[in-house]
Design a protein around this motif. Structure first.
Motif, PDB file in Angstrom:
ATOM      1  N   ALA A 298       0.832  -1.204   0.000  1.00 54.26           N
ATOM      2  CA  ALA A 298       0.000   0.000   0.000  1.00 54.26           C
ATOM      3  C   ALA A 298       0.867   1.256   0.000  1.00 54.26           C
ATOM      4  CB  ALA A 298      -0.938  -0.005   1.206  1.00 54.26           C
ATOM      5  N   ILE A 299       1.943   1.236   0.777  1.00 59.94           N
ATOM      6  CA  ILE A 299       2.879   2.362   0.799  1.00 59.94           C
ATOM      7  C   ILE A 299       3.496   2.556  -0.586  1.00 59.94           C
ATOM      8  CG2 ILE A 299       5.074   3.179   1.748  1.00 59.94           C
ATOM      9  CD1 ILE A 299       4.323   1.606   4.320  1.00 59.94           C
ATOM     10  N   GLN A 300       3.885   1.464  -1.227  1.00 60.83           N
ATOM     11  CA  GLN A 300       4.464   1.548  -2.564  1.00 60.83           C
ATOM     12  C   GLN A 300       3.467   2.136  -3.564  1.00 60.83           C
ATOM     13  OE1 GLN A 300       5.372  -2.638  -2.802  1.00 60.83           O
ATOM     14  NE2 GLN A 300       7.587  -2.282  -2.590  1.00 60.83           N
ATOM     15  N   GLY A 304       3.923   5.988  -5.612  1.00 56.73           N
ATOM     16  CA  GLY A 304       4.270   5.862  -7.023  1.00 56.73           C
ATOM     17  C   GLY A 304       5.300   4.801  -7.329  1.00 56.73           C
ATOM     18  N   ILE A 305       5.735   4.059  -6.324  1.00 56.24           N
ATOM     19  CA  ILE A 305       6.762   3.036  -6.561  1.00 56.24           C
ATOM     20  C   ILE A 305       6.188   1.864  -7.333  1.00 56.24           C
ATOM     21  CG2 ILE A 305       8.262   1.354  -5.412  1.00 56.24           C
ATOM     22  CD1 ILE A 305       8.689   3.433  -3.196  1.00 56.24           C
ATOM     23  N   SER A 306       4.990   1.417  -6.972  1.00 49.85           N
ATOM     24  CA  SER A 306       4.399   0.245  -7.625  1.00 49.85           C
ATOM     25  C   SER A 306       4.187   0.463  -9.116  1.00 49.85           C
ATOM     26  CB  SER A 306       3.066  -0.117  -6.964  1.00 49.85           C
ATOM     27  OG  SER A 306       3.245  -0.565  -5.651  1.00 49.85           O
ATOM     28  N   LEU A 329      10.319  -5.106  -5.961  1.00 49.08           N
ATOM     29  CA  LEU A 329       9.077  -4.660  -5.328  1.00 49.08           C
ATOM     30  C   LEU A 329       8.755  -5.510  -4.103  1.00 49.08           C
ATOM     31  CD1 LEU A 329       6.881  -2.475  -6.122  1.00 49.08           C
ATOM     32  CD2 LEU A 329       5.545  -4.415  -6.984  1.00 49.08           C
ATOM     33  N   GLU A 330       8.906  -6.834  -4.237  1.00 53.43           N
ATOM     34  CA  GLU A 330       8.544  -7.733  -3.148  1.00 53.43           C
ATOM     35  C   GLU A 330       9.490  -7.622  -1.952  1.00 53.43           C
ATOM     36  OE1 GLU A 330       5.853  -9.421  -2.763  1.00 53.43           O
ATOM     37  OE2 GLU A 330       5.075  -8.880  -4.737  1.00 53.43           O
ATOM     38  N   VAL A 331      10.785  -7.601  -2.207  1.00 61.44           N
ATOM     39  CA  VAL A 331      11.707  -7.554  -1.063  1.00 61.44           C
ATOM     40  C   VAL A 331      11.676  -6.191  -0.383  1.00 61.44           C
ATOM     41  CG1 VAL A 331      13.180  -9.406  -1.951  1.00 61.44           C
ATOM     42  CG2 VAL A 331      13.759  -7.018  -2.479  1.00 61.44           C
ATOM     43  N   GLN A 332      11.268  -5.139  -1.115  1.00 62.67           N
ATOM     44  CA  GLN A 332      11.085  -3.852  -0.447  1.00 62.67           C
ATOM     45  C   GLN A 332       9.916  -3.930   0.536  1.00 62.67           C
ATOM     46  OE1 GLN A 332       9.584  -0.037  -2.425  1.00 62.67           O
ATOM     47  NE2 GLN A 332      11.748   0.471  -2.035  1.00 62.67           N
ATOM     48  N   ALA A 333       8.840  -4.600   0.152  1.00 56.76           N
ATOM     49  CA  ALA A 333       7.724  -4.788   1.084  1.00 56.76           C
ATOM     50  C   ALA A 333       8.167  -5.619   2.283  1.00 56.76           C
ATOM     51  CB  ALA A 333       6.541  -5.443   0.369  1.00 56.76           C
ATOM     52  N   ASP A 334       9.047  -6.587   2.077  1.00 57.30           N
ATOM     53  CA  ASP A 334       9.620  -7.349   3.188  1.00 57.30           C
ATOM     54  C   ASP A 334      10.381  -6.429   4.132  1.00 57.30           C
ATOM     55  OD1 ASP A 334       8.675  -9.670   1.999  1.00 57.30           O
ATOM     56  OD2 ASP A 334      10.573 -10.158   1.047  1.00 57.30           O
ATOM     57  N   CYS A 335      11.162  -5.534   3.558  1.00 59.63           N
ATOM     58  CA  CYS A 335      11.961  -4.603   4.354  1.00 59.63           C
ATOM     59  C   CYS A 335      11.063  -3.650   5.142  1.00 59.63           C
ATOM     60  CB  CYS A 335      12.905  -3.833   3.432  1.00 59.63           C
ATOM     61  SG  CYS A 335      14.111  -2.786   4.273  1.00 59.63           S
ATOM     62  N   PHE A 336      10.020  -3.141   4.505  1.00 59.84           N
ATOM     63  CA  PHE A 336       9.070  -2.276   5.204  1.00 59.84           C
ATOM     64  C   PHE A 336       8.436  -3.017   6.375  1.00 59.84           C
ATOM     65  CE2 PHE A 336       8.054   0.460   1.192  1.00 59.84           C
ATOM     66  CZ  PHE A 336       9.219   1.183   1.389  1.00 59.84           C
ATOM     67  N   ALA A 337       8.074  -4.282   6.158  1.00 57.57           N
ATOM     68  CA  ALA A 337       7.470  -5.065   7.230  1.00 57.57           C
ATOM     69  C   ALA A 337       8.453  -5.252   8.379  1.00 57.57           C
ATOM     70  CB  ALA A 337       6.996  -6.421   6.688  1.00 57.57           C
TER      71      ALA A 337
END
Length: 414
Positions: A298-300, A304-306, A329-337
């Motif tokens: 959602a943040i991405q 505008g990242i997504s 994209l996926e590992v950035q969401a991992d990092c955010f989590a």
């Protein structure tokens, strides 16, 4: 000791919010070709590469449906990608030569009135772990935001449109030098009105109630830095379901978790823990970890990242190149989590053993572990890679720049 998931028969069931795809928009009278839409490039692309919708291990499907809507053709030919810069993880964003700084996207509405933008579900399995032993109070010279007094708004049922870059140069700038990377979160952040839930045995009503508290906690952490970067972060509605459900991103099966950009909502399937090895199904903070990853998407979307990542993913010339963008994209969401778990861990009573269990989950969600193919080239990342980016977020302090997965070389997101 980690255990691989049991082998599955093809076709794999879809899992964790991978987009089902959108129907292409119909041609309009007086036009020779359809308007740009999901899976429709705004102009012919070099080599004609279109995402083939190939099947991913464990039911993953490559992100589809991100066209290049409304991108203006630059004066000179764009390269299918952007130069890689060494270093992992980047502490501060690097300024790529030739890229103009990204302008903050509009807060409401789409400046490209002719562009149809619906962000397909970007989600993916989540995996992140967290360490709580050395929780820090903030970085020198940065005054912590008063997140303790922030009251999350109710879920936004009519959110503003998602930001859209105008050119590929701008898309690259939003990926590698996004204003979000200049911000930081406050560590620790208390979410005392939320406590971990037994996701395996809780009722659907209990899970739905917990999910509302969970999104409120996520907003408490991420609202400040996202808005300080010049973007808008409405609170996404969130739903728990037990049977396959129809969304604006297609039909989600009964073992799924997803952020759908089409309706900007989060979905969580009650039976989801049962896809894990039995010794991990009751892991404390399992559901929360999954939703932390989905909220990362959602943040991405809101920054505008997504759309920028998926525009490049569809422009490049090969499946292998497209996979790299998907993995970033996926590992950035991992990092955010991982960052989120780090900051709320004290208020959630997470022990070092709990965090070790989350690390094990992160590793087991790698493409290689899910598929049983050690050298697979797919769209989410190997177990060791996903675990490493998860730990980057949880160990690296408050700076969001540590989660810039678009500057390191391809090998760091393999």
């Amino acid at each position: 000791m980690t255990q691989p998931f049991p082998p599955r028969q093809q076709p794999y069931p879809q899992q964790w919010g991978q987009p089902q795809g959108w129907p292409a928009p119909q041609p309009q009278p007086g036009r020779n070709r359809p308007q740009p839409g999901f899976g429709q490039p705004a102009w012919p692309q070099p080599g004609g590469f279109q995402q083939p919708g190939f099947q991913q291990p464990g039911g993953y499907q490559q992100h589809g449906g991100f066209p290049q809507p409304g991108f203006q053709q630059p004066g000179q030919q764009q390269q299918p990608g952007f130069p890689q810069q060494p270093g992992y993880p980047p502490r501060y964003p690097q300024q790529p030569g030739g890229f103009r700084p990204p302008a903050p996207p509009p807060r409401r509405g789409n400046p490209l009135g002719r562009v149809l933008i619906l962000l397909v579900a970007v989600c993916g399995v989540l995996l992140v772990g967290v360490v709580v032993a050395n929780v820090i109070s903030g970085s020198p010279g940065v005054a912590p935001r008063p997140v303790e007094t922030y009251t999350p708004p109710p879920p936004d049922m009519n959110p503003p449109e998602l930001p859209v870059p105008k050119t590929y140069d701008e898309a690259s700038a939003w990926l590698r030098n996004n204003p979000l990377y200049q911000q930081s979160i406050t560590i620790p952040t208390d979410c005392n009105d939320m406590q971990p839930v037994d996701a395996l045995n809780a009722t659907e009503a209990e899970l739905n109630d917990h999910l509302q508290k969970l999104t409120a906690c996520l907003m408490k952490v991420w609202h400040g830095p996202v808005e300080a970067a010049g973007y808008v972060l409405p609170r996404p509605p969130a739903t728990v379901y037990s049977q396959p459900i129809q969304t604006k991103c297609g039909k989600l099966d009964s073992v799924n978790a997803s952020y759908c950009g089409g309706d900007q909502r989060i979905y969580y399937a009650k039976p989801l823990p049962k896809i894990f090895p039995k010794d991990l199904q009751g892991q404390k903070f399992l559901m929360e970890m999954i939703l932390g990853h989905e909220f990362g998407h959602a943040i991405q979307a809101r920054t505008g990242i997504s759309i920028s990542s998926n525009a490049w993913e569809q422009k490049v010339q090969s499946k292998a190149e497209a996979n790299v963008f998907s993995r970033r994209l996926e590992v950035q969401a991992d990092c955010f989590a991982g960052m989120w778990i780090h900051t709320v861990a004290p208020s959630q009573g997470l022990s070092s053993g709990d965090l070790d269990g989350l690390r094990t989950i992160a590793y087991n969600l790698g493409d290689d572990i899910l598929s049983g193919k050690p050298n697979i080239d797919s769209g989410h990342g190997l177990g060791t890679t996903r675990q490493r980016w998860f730990e980057t977020g949880l160990n690296g302090g408050p700076q969001i720049a540590q989660c810039n997965t678009y500057s390191p070389p391809d090998s760091q997101v393999r």
